[in-house]
Design an enzyme around this catalytic site. Structure first.
Site, PDB file in Angstrom:
ATOM      1  CG  LEU A 197      -2.223  -0.748   1.040  1.00 16.54           C
ATOM      2  CD1 LEU A 197      -2.602  -1.511   2.266  1.00 16.54           C
ATOM      3  CD2 LEU A 197      -3.279   0.266   0.694  1.00 16.54           C
ATOM      4  CD  GLU A 199      -2.172   3.861  -2.470  1.00 13.19           C
ATOM      5  OE1 GLU A 199      -1.467   4.354  -1.560  1.00 13.19           O
ATOM      6  OE2 GLU A 199      -2.990   2.954  -2.261  1.00 13.19           O
ATOM      7  CG  PHE A 254     -11.840   2.302  -5.402  1.00 10.91           C
ATOM      8  CD1 PHE A 254     -13.180   2.382  -5.752  1.00 10.91           C
ATOM      9  CD2 PHE A 254     -11.379   1.148  -4.799  1.00 10.91           C
ATOM     10  CE1 PHE A 254     -14.048   1.331  -5.492  1.00 10.91           C
ATOM     11  CE2 PHE A 254     -12.240   0.086  -4.537  1.00 10.91           C
ATOM     12  CZ  PHE A 254     -13.576   0.181  -4.882  1.00 10.91           C
ATOM     13  CB  ALA A 255     -10.716   7.204  -9.728  1.00 14.71           C
ATOM     14  CG  PHE A 279      -7.387   4.608  -3.583  1.00 13.00           C
ATOM     15  CD1 PHE A 279      -8.393   5.165  -2.804  1.00 13.00           C
ATOM     16  CD2 PHE A 279      -7.387   3.231  -3.750  1.00 13.00           C
ATOM     17  CE1 PHE A 279      -9.380   4.373  -2.222  1.00 13.00           C
ATOM     18  CE2 PHE A 279      -8.361   2.430  -3.164  1.00 13.00           C
ATOM     19  CZ  PHE A 279      -9.362   2.997  -2.405  1.00 13.00           C
ATOM     20  CG  HIS A 307     -13.951   3.599  -1.737  1.00 12.84           C
ATOM     21  ND1 HIS A 307     -13.712   4.126  -0.498  1.00 12.84           N
ATOM     22  CD2 HIS A 307     -13.077   2.567  -1.860  1.00 12.84           C
ATOM     23  CE1 HIS A 307     -12.753   3.426   0.109  1.00 12.84           C
ATOM     24  NE2 HIS A 307     -12.352   2.487  -0.696  1.00 12.84           N
TER      25      HIS A 307
HETATM   26  C1  LIG Z   1      -4.945   4.724  -0.203  1.00 15.71           C
HETATM   27  C2  LIG Z   1      -5.718   3.480  -0.347  1.00 15.71           C
HETATM   28  N1  LIG Z   1      -5.200   2.476  -1.073  1.00 15.71           N
HETATM   29  C3  LIG Z   1      -5.891   1.319  -1.224  1.00 15.71           C
HETATM   30  C4  LIG Z   1      -7.109   1.146  -0.633  1.00 15.71           C
HETATM   31  C5  LIG Z   1      -7.890  -0.166  -0.821  1.00 15.71           C
HETATM   32  N2  LIG Z   1      -7.816  -0.940   0.422  1.00 15.71           N
HETATM   33  C6  LIG Z   1      -8.732  -0.821   1.381  1.00 15.71           C
HETATM   34  S1  LIG Z   1      -8.344  -1.679   2.756  1.00 15.71           S
HETATM   35  C7  LIG Z   1      -6.914  -2.239   2.072  1.00 15.71           C
HETATM   36  C8  LIG Z   1      -6.018  -3.127   2.854  1.00 15.71           C
HETATM   37  C9  LIG Z   1      -5.586  -2.458   4.121  1.00 15.71           C
HETATM   38  O1  LIG Z   1      -4.747  -3.299   4.843  1.00 15.71           O
HETATM   39  P1  LIG Z   1      -4.351  -2.996   6.341  1.00 15.71           P
HETATM   40  O2  LIG Z   1      -3.875  -1.596   6.448  1.00 15.71           O
HETATM   41  O3  LIG Z   1      -3.438  -4.050   6.778  1.00 15.71           O
HETATM   42  O4  LIG Z   1      -5.731  -3.065   7.132  1.00 15.71           O
HETATM   43  P2  LIG Z   1      -6.670  -4.333   7.285  1.00 15.71           P
HETATM   44  O5  LIG Z   1      -7.650  -4.258   6.177  1.00 15.71           O
HETATM   45  O6  LIG Z   1      -5.839  -5.552   7.245  1.00 15.71           O
HETATM   46  O7  LIG Z   1      -7.325  -4.150   8.605  1.00 15.71           O
HETATM   47  C10 LIG Z   1      -6.765  -1.760   0.774  1.00 15.71           C
HETATM   48  C11 LIG Z   1      -5.659  -2.076  -0.122  1.00 15.71           C
HETATM   49  C12 LIG Z   1      -7.626   2.226   0.091  1.00 15.71           C
HETATM   50  N3  LIG Z   1      -8.832   2.182   0.663  1.00 15.71           N
HETATM   51  N4  LIG Z   1      -6.908   3.361   0.242  1.00 15.71           N
END
Ligand SMILES: Cc1ncc(C[n+]2csc(CCOP(=O)(O)OP(=O)(O)O)c2C)c(N)n1
Ligand SMILES: Cc1ncc(C[n+]2csc(CCOP(=O)(O)OP(=O)(O)O)c2C)c(N)n1
Ligand SMILES: [Mg+2]
Ligand SMILES: [Mg+2]
Lengths: 322, 327, 322, 327
Positions: C56, C58, C81-82, C84, C127
């Site tokens: 994660l 970006e 998602f856009a 982001f 989102h």
């Molecule tokens: C900036 C951003 N990138 C990607 C996402 C999509 N997304 C939502 S939750 C997630 C995983 C998050 O992992 P973690 O921080 O470990 O939290 P967990 O879901 O395991 O509690 C992703 C990739 C997002 N919401 N925001």
């Protein structure tokens, strides 16, 4: 009325608002020094707690502004150059702009972001961009673009007192522009345009530094018998549509002068508003005089070719009135 | 699991909180599949000890920021079930009048600065909230809850450094549940212990068993004391595991593809934070099975009350979509 | 011609381009899985080196795309998602967009960013946003918004082969839309609009999902004796101005349907172009049918109130033709 | 300073490179004040050992990204003085046809992916460049040059983690010159040793005397070997100091306000990287004063040639402003 320059106007606005409200504080890179002078001397008066040099962490401190605002303070966050806003867009566009709405009106974000923008002489592509159009499309942000010292002071004071996130764009070329500025609590409300010159034959809506260029063009045009009205919207959000439409109703012709790249510019937005709500007033096409759709180049001659000058405004006016 | 030294009231309260989170999420899972709850819903089932242990160390005037997987944080910080449920249903009686939904619940009156749909975005906000406390001289503490995935976002780094250099009263609570969506931490992070990152900011980095609510509580209590004393931030990594999918209904997205072993999950389920506390309470004679059952049944009632409230609440009126943009 | 859906069209485009050119690779969060199915199965065919799950981060991986492109590869970076995109704006707007120009034409950035955008059903403010207007004002980026499977496939293949940074916006509601898609090397050039329905009385320029809504509105209007032409620009940069102007020259009336918030929308840009270059063709005001200027709310009824539907397009048409 | 074990040719080459950088920047400072060079100019005088030591360990096919203070990196990587100078003058014969200027010099033919006006932005780009090498199986190494200030940007964190988890052939070279603009590192970073941040990514973090070109070279050589062997990235912190202001002409911006002590500066000047190498070379009998003087005078000639070239080059024509946007 004392005559001060644009930078001094910023400085006075900050100082006065910091004196007035202990919740106001300033943070950003090297604000203790104030590269352009805007924050100079504040640390001496208010101390390091309220005038905070930040690490190079735009998302971090732009977001800290959001958090401090949610906790009830009134942060003024400086982003040195508008181009660096790209480094903290999420905090501004996804957080600051949306938190009040998403929380059903609970959050109050009395938060100001200030930055220097525009082509200011061979600062090149990453230090010269006009970055407000990117925020026009994000509901929840107010956008202020002052064109001279008096408006600068009055608008910045209003921005700081506003209970919403406000972005203030200060053109780098305006720094030494002098003007008489009312003393005392000089406030310019957000959302109120200002007619900088009255005219009959066409309306030039001009933004930021473009106001100077438009006035210059208007002067030239006057000598040719063309009477141009120069209108400065002063804030792009909220936009004083009524004043713009009234002016166009009177003149029937519209030019919008904007230093942003023409595609997706604030000029485009204003043109769209008038092409809808003011269509019946129009006697001629709406002309945008804006920067070409290329990054701002380094070499002086190239920079000058890209950004709009008084000559291009005057030419557009002649075309419309010819 | 060691409960000694912790007051019975606290322990029983933590049991109640964890149990409430668990049942709240089990219930919304059902409601989601019944089509009552729209949008994306992320469950934290299995991870309840983290928000519970941390928030039990906080005062009501302390503040938190949460993330997409936020129900636990909100409930543990005192979020009320009725407006939470109504918000998830999208009703006008919800916390955000139906404008926010699961990922955006806010209750400023009890220091919930917001769940967040942007991973990592709550971290600078908690940092700024702590800055406000420092500037006003109030002895409040702010907490940022985020995942192992979020620890790879630039916002984590920038906030941690900012907080450390300014000695802000903030606690960075990393819920390391070993996955970000479907990617294991081993493929996303060069280190398996997020706590080690504290060193990069001269900040204590503490790792605890995130399924041991007492351990979480004790570590949080220490971090809170540090923060209140003006000694700066702490990075608190709580190692845990999510029992449910990343998002409720993820099966449809994965098309049968597996991303973790059934065995791991089974192992973690054996370490259920609620069961562990219940057992410890009973073994220590601090609570009887009947007392806990009584708590459980009260939670069921509160939950049903919240569901009924949400169901019976009016839908938001379309005209309300256009309010609340500016103050 | 086989009938496939929008997601399958993306998948086919990626697969074909990866087969065709070993320099093409895909990276983004969980692309091995493909939350929406677009990248599903690619890792099985091309392996983990060319189908890379990213942390994660970006800005990190969007920027890694810039670097890999400068080193001669052809990355396809997925931003889930856009919304982001705000987390990596600097790499896209200050780096990818400007590097060719700033380097005097040396750098070649054959780089594609793909993302899902738009209101897709209670995904709420962070989102659901339509984020392309923010990039309109940044010269150096091409912007693609496909409205159906055939265009999706053909445009994405062109985007990947293009030697410039291209942003591809895929509406989340279009996923299951089915259509016949030409087999083989089906390419749709960037910068060429498509008339989705011919008409005489007014032109509806519709973007992305709005094309479906505009066609629906056109059908309703036809029953009322109003003949609407529906034009899909398909790419916003480059914009096929000529096709738009030709259509308006024929019909004299223009509606632009865009899911972006109305202020600063792509609709505004198109309106501005026509209010200048097509002014003489216009018999009526230019109407923008776009999302209201508030973040996209969560509750279904609220979301529906904010985003434009076929009814709003039809109403605008009746107003213009009434 | 230990030169033993290093070939004479390398040492003399490093002397020449450092000296070229020094004189180039001294000269452009003058030209800036004479109004010949527009825009912002950042001098790296005093820090020449870092780019020189690092780039001496690179092959021509290796790639670098630079920052706002980039002349040294560019020259050390083989940038030619004529098109560099012409670019700073804004002439069409410049590296970027006058479109880039000091902060945006690029020479793809020798692996210079670009100076950069955005602090921290070059770091992900170098990381991506390294990813390209890994994907194509080429044994190239990429280097990101950045400052202590940039180490607080999220891009540093995200790139370092990405590179570590993917074992990319990239070296993160932090030029810790103790200041970011006018803010000392002690006020901007919670740690004074940036190298320690390597631990947050399971990456070797090495700190060296950045004014000892041989020490920098040796550390870089090791990092390059590691990278080429596929063992992943290294964080290399070079401790140094800038002799000049943050930006040429900063005096006007600071309005007399001081931000660092004259004593510190004087101390660092005693550790001039060029002098130190010259002394070592002479003491070891590897080069005579005359030989070095001969090199110096050749540099003067090259420099004057570049200045003349730039001055005599045509200005960019306004019409050229509209080309080079798209390929
Ligand atoms: C900036 C951003 N990138 C990607 C996402 C999509 N997304 C939502 S939750 C997630 C995983 C998050 O992992 P973690 O921080 O470990 O939290 P967990 O879901 O395991 O509690 C992703 C990739 C997002 N919401 N925001
Ligand atoms: C993202 C961004 N923020 C701020 C700036 C303004 N700025 C230019 S150089 C600089 C200081 C950089 O410090 P450091 O990284 O230590 O490099 P040094 O100048 O010391 O070599 C700042 C704040 C910028 N160019 N980009
Ligand atoms: Mg996780
Ligand atoms: Mg520095």
């Amino acid at each position: 009325m004392p005559t001060i320059n644009f930078i001094q106007a910023i400085n006075e606005a900050l100082r006065e608002e910091m004196r007035r409200d202990p919740g106001v504080f300033v943070m950003g890179e090297d604000v203790e020094f104030g590269a352009f002078g805007a924050t100079r001397g504040l640390v001496e008066e208010f101390g390091k707690a309220r005038v905070r040099n930040t690490p190079l962490s735009e998302a971090g401190f732009a977001g800290a502004g959001v958090g401090a605002a949610m906790a009830g303070l009134r942060p003024v966050v400086e982003i040195e150059f508008a181009s660096f806003l790209y480094c903290c867009m999420d905090q501004i566009c996804n957080q600051a702009a949306k938190l009040r709405y998403m929380s059903g009106g609970q959050a109050r974000l009395a938060l100001t972001y200030r930055c220097v923008f525009g082509a200011m002489g061979s600062a090149a592509a990453q230090h010269s961009e006009t970055v407000y159009p990117q925020f026009l499309s994000v509901p929840g942000l107010k956008i202020v673009v002052p064109s001279g010292p008096a408006d600068m002071k009055g608008l910045l004071k209003s921005a700081i007192r506003d209970d919403n996130p406000v972005l203030v764009f200060e053109h780098g070329r305006l720094g030494w522009t002098q003007e008489e500025v009312p003393e005392g609590d000089h406030l310019v409300p957000l959302g109120q345009a200002s007619i900088k010159r009255e005219g009959r034959d066409l309306t030039i809506v001009a933004i930021g530094l473009m106001v100077q260029k438009a006035l210059e063009a208007a002067e030239t045009l006057a000598a040719e018998g063309i009477s141009a009205e120069v209108l400065d919207p002063r804030t792009l959000v909220p936009l004083d549509k009524r004043s713009i439409l009234e002016s166009v109703a009177k003149t029937g012709r519209l030019i919008i002068a904007d230093e942003a790249h023409v595609t997706g510019s604030a000029a485009s937005e204003i043109a769209a508003v008038v092409a809808d709500e003011g269509f019946d007033y129009l006697d001629a096409p709406i002309k945008r005089v804006a920067s070409a759709d290329v990054p701002i180049p380094f070499a002086p001659a190239l920079e000058a070719a890209v950004i709009p000058g008084a000559d291009r405004i005057a030419n557009a006016a002649r075309e419309l009135c010819g | 699991m060691k409960i000694d030294g912790l007051p019975r009231e606290l322990l029983v309260g933590m049991y109640r909180t964890m149990r409430t989170i668990r049942r709240f999420e089990e219930r919304i899972k059902e409601l989601f599949f019944m089509g009552e709850i729209p949008g994306f819903v992320h469950a934290s089932i299995g991870e309840e000890a983290v928000p519970t242990g941390v928030c039990s160390a906080l005062d009501p005037s302390d503040r938190i920021t949460s993330n997409h997987r936020g129900h636990g944080h909100l409930i543990a910080k005192g979020g009320k079930l009725r407006p939470m449920m109504a918000e998830l249903f999208g009703r006008r009686t919800g916390y955000c009048k139906g404008k926010g939904g699961s990922m955006h619940v806010v209750d400023l009156s009890i220091g919930i600065l917001g769940a967040n749909g942007i991973v990592g975005a709550g971290i600078p906000i908690a940092t700024g909230s702590a800055l406000a406390s420092q500037l006003t001289g109030k002895k409040e503490v702010s907490v940022a809850f985020f995942g192992d995935g979020a620890a790879n976002e630039g916002t984590f780094h920038e906030s941690a450094n900012l907080a450390a250099v300014w000695k802000l009263p903030v606690i960075f609570v990393c819920e390391n549940n070993a996955y970000a969506e479907w990617t294991p931490i081993s493929e996303a992070s060069a280190v398996s212990d997020i706590a080690i990152r504290g060193q990069a900011y001269g900040m204590p980095g503490i790792a605890v068993d995130g399924n041991d609510v007492c351990a979480v509580y004790r570590a949080a209590r220490e971090a809170v004391a540090r923060a209140r004393a003006g000694s700066g931030p702490t990075l608190l990594e709580c190692k845990t595991y999510r029992w449910e999918g990343h998002v409720v209904g993820e099966e449809a997205m994965l098309a049968g593809k597996e991303y973790r072993s059934a065995e791991d999950l089974a192992q973690w389920k054996l370490r259920c934070p609620i069961e562990r506390l219940a057992t410890a309470l009973k073994e220590a004679g601090a609570a009887t099975a009947e007392e806990l059952a009584e708590i459980d049944s009260r939670i069921e009632k509160e939950l049903e009350d919240a569901v009924t409230y949400a169901k019976q609440s009016e839908q938001a009126d379309p005209s309300e979509a256009f309010t609340d943009l500016f103050a």
